[in-house]
Write a protein that holds these residues in place. Structure first.
Motif, mmCIF file in Angstrom:
data_model
loop_
_atom_site.group_PDB
_atom_site.id
_atom_site.type_symbol
_atom_site.label_atom_id
_atom_site.label_comp_id
_atom_site.label_asym_id
_atom_site.label_seq_id
_atom_site.Cartn_x
_atom_site.Cartn_y
_atom_site.Cartn_z
ATOM 1 N N ARG A 1 0.829 -1.208 0.000
ATOM 2 C CA ARG A 1 0.000 0.000 0.000
ATOM 3 C C ARG A 1 0.863 1.257 0.000
ATOM 4 N NH1 ARG A 1 -3.016 -2.879 3.766
ATOM 5 N NH2 ARG A 1 -2.058 -1.707 5.468
ATOM 6 N N ASP A 2 1.895 1.248 0.840
ATOM 7 C CA ASP A 2 2.765 2.429 0.929
ATOM 8 C C ASP A 2 3.473 2.695 -0.397
ATOM 9 O OD1 ASP A 2 1.997 2.669 3.549
ATOM 10 O OD2 ASP A 2 3.823 1.774 4.386
ATOM 11 N N ASP A 3 3.855 1.620 -1.080
ATOM 12 C CA ASP A 3 4.553 1.774 -2.369
ATOM 13 C C ASP A 3 3.595 1.922 -3.542
ATOM 14 O OD1 ASP A 3 6.853 1.500 -0.915
ATOM 15 O OD2 ASP A 3 7.204 -0.597 -1.451
ATOM 16 N N GLN A 4 2.273 1.837 -3.242
ATOM 17 C CA GLN A 4 1.242 1.960 -4.280
ATOM 18 C C GLN A 4 1.475 0.979 -5.428
ATOM 19 O OE1 GLN A 4 1.097 6.122 -5.396
ATOM 20 N NE2 GLN A 4 0.147 6.719 -3.468
ATOM 21 N N VAL A 5 1.765 -0.266 -5.059
ATOM 22 C CA VAL A 5 1.995 -1.324 -6.052
ATOM 23 C C VAL A 5 0.667 -1.709 -6.697
ATOM 24 C CG1 VAL A 5 2.794 -3.693 -6.394
ATOM 25 C CG2 VAL A 5 3.999 -2.173 -4.795
ATOM 26 N N LEU A 6 0.602 -1.687 -8.011
ATOM 27 C CA LEU A 6 -0.627 -2.035 -8.723
ATOM 28 C C LEU A 6 -0.762 -3.544 -8.896
ATOM 29 C CD1 LEU A 6 -0.662 0.782 -11.444
ATOM 30 C CD2 LEU A 6 -1.887 0.706 -9.263
ATOM 31 N N ASP A 7 0.324 -4.214 -9.258
ATOM 32 C CA ASP A 7 0.277 -5.661 -9.475
ATOM 33 C C ASP A 7 0.580 -6.373 -8.161
ATOM 34 O OD1 ASP A 7 0.185 -8.179 -10.491
ATOM 35 O OD2 ASP A 7 1.987 -8.012 -11.739
ATOM 36 N N ARG A 8 -0.395 -6.334 -7.268
ATOM 37 C CA ARG A 8 -0.190 -6.958 -5.963
ATOM 38 C C ARG A 8 -0.136 -8.472 -6.060
ATOM 39 N NH1 ARG A 8 -3.993 -4.372 -1.414
ATOM 40 N NH2 ARG A 8 -5.662 -5.029 -2.836
ATOM 41 N N LYS A 9 -0.757 -9.043 -7.092
ATOM 42 C CA LYS A 9 -0.755 -10.501 -7.241
ATOM 43 C C LYS A 9 0.671 -11.024 -7.376
ATOM 44 C CE LYS A 9 -2.225 -14.223 -10.333
ATOM 45 N NZ LYS A 9 -2.974 -14.568 -11.569
ATOM 46 N N ALA A 10 1.462 -10.427 -8.241
ATOM 47 C CA ALA A 10 2.836 -10.891 -8.445
ATOM 48 C C ALA A 10 3.654 -10.757 -7.165
ATOM 49 C CB ALA A 10 3.486 -10.105 -9.574
ATOM 50 N N ALA A 11 3.492 -9.629 -6.473
ATOM 51 C CA ALA A 11 4.236 -9.414 -5.231
ATOM 52 C C ALA A 11 3.815 -10.419 -4.165
ATOM 53 C CB ALA A 11 4.018 -7.987 -4.744
ATOM 54 N N ARG A 12 2.547 -10.710 -4.083
ATOM 55 C CA ARG A 12 2.055 -11.672 -3.092
ATOM 56 C C ARG A 12 2.548 -13.081 -3.404
ATOM 57 N NH1 ARG A 12 -4.131 -9.243 -3.079
ATOM 58 N NH2 ARG A 12 -3.856 -7.734 -1.366
ATOM 59 N N GLN A 13 2.558 -13.433 -4.677
ATOM 60 C CA GLN A 13 3.048 -14.762 -5.047
ATOM 61 C C GLN A 13 4.510 -14.928 -4.645
ATOM 62 O OE1 GLN A 13 1.463 -17.481 -6.548
ATOM 63 N NE2 GLN A 13 -0.419 -16.359 -6.110
ATOM 64 N N GLU A 14 5.276 -13.872 -4.764
ATOM 65 C CA GLU A 14 6.696 -13.946 -4.454
ATOM 66 C C GLU A 14 6.968 -13.866 -2.959
ATOM 67 O OE1 GLU A 14 10.812 -11.398 -5.300
ATOM 68 O OE2 GLU A 14 8.952 -10.875 -6.339
ATOM 69 N N GLN A 15 6.229 -13.001 -2.250
ATOM 70 C CA GLN A 15 6.554 -12.740 -0.853
ATOM 71 C C GLN A 15 5.633 -13.447 0.139
ATOM 72 O OE1 GLN A 15 7.269 -8.448 -0.088
ATOM 73 N NE2 GLN A 15 7.133 -8.151 -2.295
ATOM 74 N N SER A 16 4.333 -13.479 -0.139
ATOM 75 C CA SER A 16 3.361 -13.980 0.843
ATOM 76 C C SER A 16 3.155 -15.484 0.770
ATOM 77 C CB SER A 16 2.017 -13.261 0.642
ATOM 78 O OG SER A 16 2.147 -11.878 0.801
ATOM 79 N N VAL A 17 3.152 -16.040 -0.431
ATOM 80 C CA VAL A 17 2.867 -17.472 -0.580
ATOM 81 C C VAL A 17 3.845 -18.346 0.201
ATOM 82 C CG1 VAL A 17 2.811 -19.383 -2.225
ATOM 83 C CG2 VAL A 17 1.608 -17.252 -2.745
ATOM 84 N N PRO A 18 5.168 -18.082 0.175
ATOM 85 C CA PRO A 18 6.067 -18.913 0.993
ATOM 86 C C PRO A 18 5.728 -18.876 2.485
ATOM 87 C CG PRO A 18 7.333 -17.651 -0.615
ATOM 88 C CD PRO A 18 5.927 -17.129 -0.666
ATOM 89 N N ILE A 19 5.335 -17.724 2.984
ATOM 90 C CA ILE A 19 4.949 -17.627 4.401
ATOM 91 C C ILE A 19 3.678 -18.430 4.654
ATOM 92 C CG2 ILE A 19 4.262 -16.046 6.251
ATOM 93 C CD1 ILE A 19 5.915 -13.883 4.873
ATOM 94 N N LEU A 20 2.715 -18.330 3.758
ATOM 95 C CA LEU A 20 1.469 -19.082 3.908
ATOM 96 C C LEU A 20 1.724 -20.585 3.853
ATOM 97 C CD1 LEU A 20 -0.790 -16.802 1.702
ATOM 98 C CD2 LEU A 20 -1.215 -17.337 4.104
ATOM 99 N N ASN A 21 2.603 -21.023 2.982
ATOM 100 C CA ASN A 21 2.938 -22.449 2.921
ATOM 101 C C ASN A 21 3.550 -22.915 4.232
ATOM 102 O OD1 ASN A 21 2.009 -22.605 0.289
ATOM 103 N ND2 ASN A 21 4.036 -22.314 -0.624
ATOM 104 N N ARG A 22 4.406 -22.080 4.797
ATOM 105 C CA ARG A 22 5.017 -22.433 6.079
ATOM 106 C C ARG A 22 3.973 -22.497 7.186
ATOM 107 N NH1 ARG A 22 8.699 -18.889 6.030
ATOM 108 N NH2 ARG A 22 7.894 -17.284 7.449
ATOM 109 N N ILE A 23 3.048 -21.557 7.196
ATOM 110 C CA ILE A 23 1.983 -21.566 8.206
ATOM 111 C C ILE A 23 1.141 -22.831 8.083
ATOM 112 C CG2 ILE A 23 -0.148 -20.432 8.941
ATOM 113 C CD1 ILE A 23 1.131 -17.760 8.244
ATOM 114 N N GLU A 24 0.794 -23.211 6.862
ATOM 115 C CA GLU A 24 -0.023 -24.419 6.670
ATOM 116 C C GLU A 24 0.697 -25.648 7.206
ATOM 117 O OE1 GLU A 24 -2.580 -26.652 3.148
ATOM 118 O OE2 GLU A 24 -0.795 -25.487 2.617
#
Length: 494
Positions: A348-371
């Protein structure tokens, strides 16, 4: 009882079960005490975790607990206090008062002005009643008295045969639905402060008539929502009075939100999946909600629906937050989820438009670890414990919880629509219940307009006064031009 090995094992089993029950009940009592007397904020801090869990638990059960814990809700930064001029609008009128020294007033010829000292104070003129008298002179032809008199057409009133104006209606609407004043208090204020008597029955009748007329704009807002690709949905209970016996039953305000577009409230006397029919019939897109079963039931009753359900990570996090005093594992999951929220804040702070790509790179590994952590830890906790309940809830909704990573427009949680509900939660503490079942939908219409204005940063006073003035000549065809979004767009283009 004869002391045998078999009897000893039975007693040991009973004692262990009782100890487990006592532990669970103690945790529930502590949870209720925290809910009632503790802080309502869910912010976490490593020092707090160390106190809650004990230093040994933190060190052994969660080796990273001493590290910084990301917070889900962003605390307000302690900014330096702004000057008065920076906190006021630029177009605020200024009334100058010049105070001359008595010596200068006595002998002005002896003095020369070399400068001035300025002191600003903020003042307020209270609302005032006045009568707007519309005079329409009548004329006749001087040379031909056979012709009828000529008089200008009377302006159409908002409510037929009523003396109420757009300004007064706007004031009452905002007082009741935005400032949460019950009409009986407004009646007292008008009489005690202004000497004007307007009964609450009269004002209630005005609110009914206006809400009926505003329904055409309300329907246009619904169509704007249905055109969106992504909706957040939630509901809140509100009592309503039954006719005849005067007792109250429970109804629900269902809230539908399309971020940065509109908010719509719908009133229903129940909470079943049929409440979703009008909004979601033939709808295509992502619907984000909590884990309430009505959404599954709706899809089951509408097998051809092209809807993708997304869950709310804040709800899952809240369950682990409630269990943080019970286990180090729950505190560790709160910390991991905090990392996901830190990523969202940065996007949000960086006003990233393509949040999907950023989430796939940064958030998905964390979510996999949580699962993986949840699956490996699930069987280690008692079935009725807060931690096991949180794990079960999260795993049950897991596929919906990760939907946000597959879209750029979908949020990580349902907080936007929950925030839209808050004004009604504050209001019902004052007015307690709706006067009837039908009054619920009338209020839903007005809440929709006011809350949409709030979401779009529109001054509701300017908006309501404008549309109420236009209401007498408004048609179903032109009503779509008066939704808050269209109204704001037309103002921005001026």
């Amino acid at each position: 009882m004869e002391f045998t090995r078999e009897n000893f094992d039975k007693l040991l089993t009973i004692v262990q079960k009782q100890e487990a029950d006592i532990r669970i009940l103690t945790q529930k009592v502590q949870y209720l005490l925290n809910q009632h007397f503790g802080s309502k904020s869910e912010k976490t801090h490593p020092d707090q975790l160390a106190l809650d869990l004990g230093a040994d638990d933190v060190a052994v059960g969660a080796p990273e607990a001493a590290l910084e814990v990301e917070e889900v809700s962003c605390a307000r930064k302690k900014n330096k206090r702004k000057k008065l001029a920076e906190r006021l609008p630029d177009d605020l009128p200024i009334e100058e008062v010049v105070i001359e020294p008595e010596a200068v007033l006595a002998n002005p010829a002896l003095y020369k002005r070399i400068g001035e000292e300025i002191l600003d104070e903020l003042d307020l003129i209270p609302a005032k009643f006045f009568i707007r008298r519309i005079i329409r002179p009548k004329y006749v032809m001087i040379d031909d008295h056979s012709l009828p008199p000529v008089v200008a057409l009377a302006p159409k009133r908002i409510i037929d045969n009523s003396y109420v104006s757009a300004g007064l209606l706007t004031y009452i609407i905002l007082s009741k639905y935005s400032d949460h004043l019950p009409l009986y208090r407004l009646e007292q204020i008008f009489k005690s402060r202004y000497g004007v008597e307007i009964s609450r029955k009269t004002m209630s009748g005005w609110m009914y008539r206006v809400s009926q007329m505003l329904a055409q704009i309300y329907d246009a807002i619904r169509e704007e929502l249905r055109a969106a690709d992504y909706l957040q949905i939630d509901e809140t209970p509100i009592n309503y009075q039954n006719p005849g016996n005067g007792r109250c039953s429970k109804g629900y305000l269902w809230v539908f939100l399309a971020p940065e577009k509109a908010v719509l409230f719908e009133w229903h006397t129940g909470r079943g999946s049929n409440c979703l029919n009008e909004m979601l019939h033939d709808y295509t897109g992502v619907v984000q909600s909590d884990g309430y079963s009505a959404y599954n039931a709706f899809l089951k009753n509408n097998p051809t629906a092209t809807i993708e359900l997304a869950a709310c990570l804040a709800h899952a996090r809240r369950k682990f937050y409630d269990a943080r005093n019970e286990s180090a594992f729950a505190a560790q999951i709160v910390r991991e989820i905090g990392k996901l929220y830190a990523i969202e804040k940065q996007l949000r702070d960086d006003q990233v438009l393509d949040r999907k790509a950023a989430r796939q790179e940064q958030s998905v590994p964390i979510l996999n670890r949580i699962e993986e952590m949840l699956l490996s830890e699930q069987s280690k906790h008692l079935p009725k414990s807060l931690t096991r309940t949180a794990i079960n809830y999260t795993l049950e909704l897991w596929q919906r919880l990760i939907v946000y990573t597959q879209h750029s427009e979908v949020e990580i949680d349902n907080n936007l629509v929950e925030n839209s509900i808050r004004p009604t939660a504050i209001g019902k503490k004052n007015w307690l219940f709706f006067g009837s079942a039908s009054a619920g939908q009338n209020s839903a219409v007005i809440y929709s307009l006011i809350e949409t204005c709030r979401k779009l940063n529109i001054n509701p006073q300017d908006y309501l006064r404008d549309i109420l003035t236009a209401l007498p000549t408004m048609t179903n065809h032109t009503a779509k031009n008066y939704t808050p979004a269209k109204w704001k767009s037309s103002r921005d283009n001026i």
